[in-house]
Design a protein around this motif. Structure first.
Motif, mmCIF file in Angstrom:
data_model
loop_
_atom_site.group_PDB
_atom_site.id
_atom_site.type_symbol
_atom_site.label_atom_id
_atom_site.label_comp_id
_atom_site.label_asym_id
_atom_site.label_seq_id
_atom_site.Cartn_x
_atom_site.Cartn_y
_atom_site.Cartn_z
ATOM 1 N N HIS A 1 0.773 -1.249 0.000
ATOM 2 C CA HIS A 1 0.000 0.000 0.000
ATOM 3 C C HIS A 1 0.805 1.300 0.000
ATOM 4 N N ILE A 2 2.130 1.209 0.073
ATOM 5 C CA ILE A 2 2.934 2.435 0.080
ATOM 6 C C ILE A 2 3.836 2.445 -1.156
ATOM 7 N N ALA A 3 3.770 3.532 -1.941
ATOM 8 C CA ALA A 3 4.608 3.637 -3.136
ATOM 9 C C ALA A 3 6.049 3.935 -2.738
ATOM 10 N N ALA A 4 6.982 3.484 -3.562
ATOM 11 C CA ALA A 4 8.401 3.709 -3.280
ATOM 12 C C ALA A 4 8.729 5.197 -3.244
ATOM 13 N N SER A 5 7.944 5.981 -3.981
ATOM 14 C CA SER A 5 8.218 7.428 -4.043
ATOM 15 C C SER A 5 7.523 8.208 -2.922
ATOM 16 N N ALA A 6 6.862 7.497 -2.009
ATOM 17 C CA ALA A 6 6.144 8.183 -0.925
ATOM 18 C C ALA A 6 7.115 8.721 0.121
ATOM 19 N N SER A 7 6.595 9.654 0.900
ATOM 20 C CA SER A 7 7.369 10.214 2.002
ATOM 21 C C SER A 7 6.526 10.044 3.270
ATOM 22 N N VAL A 8 6.931 9.084 4.104
ATOM 23 C CA VAL A 8 6.070 8.632 5.208
ATOM 24 C C VAL A 8 6.519 9.230 6.532
ATOM 25 N N VAL A 9 5.549 9.615 7.354
ATOM 26 C CA VAL A 9 5.868 10.065 8.711
ATOM 27 C C VAL A 9 5.088 9.205 9.705
ATOM 28 N N SER A 10 5.790 8.710 10.726
ATOM 29 C CA SER A 10 5.150 7.881 11.753
ATOM 30 C C SER A 10 5.668 8.294 13.113
ATOM 31 N N ASP A 11 5.059 7.731 14.157
ATOM 32 C CA ASP A 11 5.646 7.950 15.482
ATOM 33 C C ASP A 11 6.806 6.977 15.663
ATOM 34 N N GLY A 12 7.308 6.871 16.875
ATOM 35 C CA GLY A 12 8.524 6.096 17.083
ATOM 36 C C GLY A 12 8.315 4.600 17.265
ATOM 37 N N LEU A 13 7.094 4.127 17.110
ATOM 38 C CA LEU A 13 6.827 2.694 17.320
ATOM 39 C C LEU A 13 7.763 1.861 16.433
ATOM 40 N N TRP A 14 8.385 0.890 17.068
ATOM 41 C CA TRP A 14 9.492 0.178 16.438
ATOM 42 C C TRP A 14 9.115 -0.472 15.104
ATOM 43 N N CYS A 15 7.913 -1.056 15.038
ATOM 44 C CA CYS A 15 7.530 -1.815 13.842
ATOM 45 C C CYS A 15 7.512 -0.958 12.573
ATOM 46 N N PHE A 16 7.365 0.367 12.709
ATOM 47 C CA PHE A 16 7.284 1.204 11.514
ATOM 48 C C PHE A 16 8.624 1.326 10.766
ATOM 49 N N ARG A 17 9.709 0.878 11.414
ATOM 50 C CA ARG A 17 10.984 0.846 10.684
ATOM 51 C C ARG A 17 10.871 -0.029 9.431
ATOM 52 N N ALA A 18 9.945 -0.981 9.460
ATOM 53 C CA ALA A 18 9.798 -1.917 8.342
ATOM 54 C C ALA A 18 9.313 -1.247 7.066
ATOM 55 N N ILE A 19 8.864 0.008 7.170
ATOM 56 C CA ILE A 19 8.431 0.741 5.969
ATOM 57 C C ILE A 19 9.585 0.865 4.972
ATOM 58 N N ALA A 20 10.801 0.832 5.504
ATOM 59 C CA ALA A 20 11.993 0.966 4.659
ATOM 60 C C ALA A 20 12.038 -0.071 3.543
ATOM 61 N N ILE A 21 11.315 -1.159 3.710
ATOM 62 C CA ILE A 21 11.378 -2.251 2.735
ATOM 63 C C ILE A 21 10.973 -1.790 1.332
ATOM 64 N N VAL A 22 10.090 -0.807 1.231
ATOM 65 C CA VAL A 22 9.670 -0.365 -0.104
ATOM 66 C C VAL A 22 10.547 0.762 -0.643
ATOM 67 N N GLY A 23 11.495 1.236 0.179
ATOM 68 C CA GLY A 23 12.399 2.288 -0.279
ATOM 69 C C GLY A 23 11.821 3.680 -0.117
ATOM 70 N N ALA A 24 10.649 3.796 0.522
ATOM 71 C CA ALA A 24 10.051 5.121 0.720
ATOM 72 C C ALA A 24 10.846 5.908 1.759
ATOM 73 N N GLU A 25 10.788 7.210 1.620
ATOM 74 C CA GLU A 25 11.396 8.084 2.614
ATOM 75 C C GLU A 25 10.594 7.938 3.905
ATOM 76 N N HIS A 26 11.243 7.879 5.052
ATOM 77 C CA HIS A 26 10.502 7.648 6.292
ATOM 78 C C HIS A 26 11.053 8.497 7.428
ATOM 79 N N GLU A 27 10.200 9.323 7.995
ATOM 80 C CA GLU A 27 10.594 10.130 9.149
ATOM 81 C C GLU A 27 9.883 9.597 10.379
ATOM 82 N N ARG A 28 10.660 9.196 11.388
ATOM 83 C CA ARG A 28 10.051 8.741 12.647
ATOM 84 C C ARG A 28 10.096 9.885 13.641
#
Ligand SMILES: [Zn+2]
Length: 317
Positions: free
Chosen positions: A202-229
């Motif tokens: 559900h997340i495109a590689a070109s997306a820019s994602v923001v989440s809280d610090g919950l550990w599991c959200f590190r897994a967003i990196a798998i699609v190569g999207a930008e991720h700010e915790r």
């Protein structure tokens, strides 16, 4: 887009609805035009040549090429239903035009059918919404959060890890200015493995994602999207952060809508479908006038599910 553009837009009014769909013939004509916009096409071989006949009050088409027989409703969510199409259409109108969710109990009263029928109609429609939304991909700026449904009335403790609650992940694609565009809601546990699956689907590689610090959200990196915790101390302060305004508003509305309508539904068993209904409606909220026609299209594309399949517990993934 300001909220009032959504709230004050003209929908499909009841007088208009009854002008278009008051009789069985009108509903059949509408279903036929939706299903076969370019004329009859055999569901099995695609052939256009056919003969037709009436059996048991229902019109059937027989393909001249392969001999396959089908009715207007076979192969759609209306298949095998004894309910007139006028009731199905009214159910779809109520489920898409009302501001709040419509429960099976309310549908029972509005359609004048028994609860079991109303429940099945609602769940079949929700299932076609789920199928229509299952490949939703979010791109651009995306806010993501972990959340729970249910549990408030059954003594579960608040927050993460409590019992009697169904965990899900909610994500909202916003404009650069933070206005919500599309959402994706999925019943799943808050683990790295399941967040990775969510991101992949559900997340495109070109997306820019923001989440809280919950550990599991590190897994967003798998699609190569930008991720700010954004690591916060939790509590009230983190719900007021501007980075999470869209997702917090959506979750607040969802909680009110689902909590206010469905007091006793079996969260664990059917939460995926209620979430899909909320997602479907949210993602089409800017065009209430066309949502019924689009839902009819989805109903034609959905595989017919008999009651025993609809009642089976499954998690939509
Ligand atoms: Zn054929």
């Amino acid at each position: 887009m300001p909220m009032n553009r959504v709230q004050f837009q003209p929908g499909l009014s009841m007088p208009e609805f009854f002008n278009r769909y008051a009789t069985e013939a009108q509903c059949e004509a509408s279903l036929q035009a939706t299903r076969w916009p370019h004329g009859f096409a055999c569901p099995r071989c695609g052939g256009a040549a056919r003969t037709s006949f009436v059996r048991g009050g229902l019109r059937y088409w027989e393909c001249a090429a392969c001999g396959h027989q089908c009715s207007l409703i076979s192969g759609t969510i209306f298949e095998a239903s004894k309910l007139p199409l006028t009731r199905w259409f009214l159910a779809m109108q109520l489920l898409t035009q009302s501001k709040n969710n419509v429960s099976a109990l309310e549908l029972m009263r509005q359609l004048g059918v028994c609860y079991r029928t109303a429940w099945l109609v609602k769940h079949k429609i929700m299932e076609s919404m789920r199928v229509r939304e299952e490949h939703r991909e979010l791109d651009g700026r995306v806010e993501i959060d972990d959340a729970y449904l249910g549990g408030e009335l059954s003594g579960g403790t608040a927050g993460r890890g409590s019992e009697n609650k169904v965990p899900f992940v909610a994500a909202v694609q916003t404009t650069a200015a933070g206005h919500p565009v599309f959402t994706c809601l999925r019943q799943q546990r808050h683990t790295s493995e399941e967040v990775a699956v969510f991101a992949a689907q559900h997340i495109a590689a070109s997306a820019s994602v923001v989440s809280d610090g919950l550990w599991c959200f590190r897994a967003i990196a798998i699609v190569g999207a930008e991720h700010e915790r954004v690591v916060t101390g939790g509590g009230k302060a983190c719900t007021e952060l501007p980075q999470f305004k869209a997702i917090n508003t959506l979750l607040g509305n969802l909680k009110t809508a689902i909590g206010g309508t469905y007091h006793a539904f079996n969260f664990a068993k059917y939460a995926h479908r209620y979430l899909a209904e909320a997602q479907y409606r949210f993602n089409r909220r800017f065009n209430l006038r066309s949502i019924l026609a689009r839902l009819l299209h989805a109903a034609c594309l959905s595989t017919p599910n008999p009651a025993r399949v609809i009642r089976v517990a499954e998690v939509g993934r």
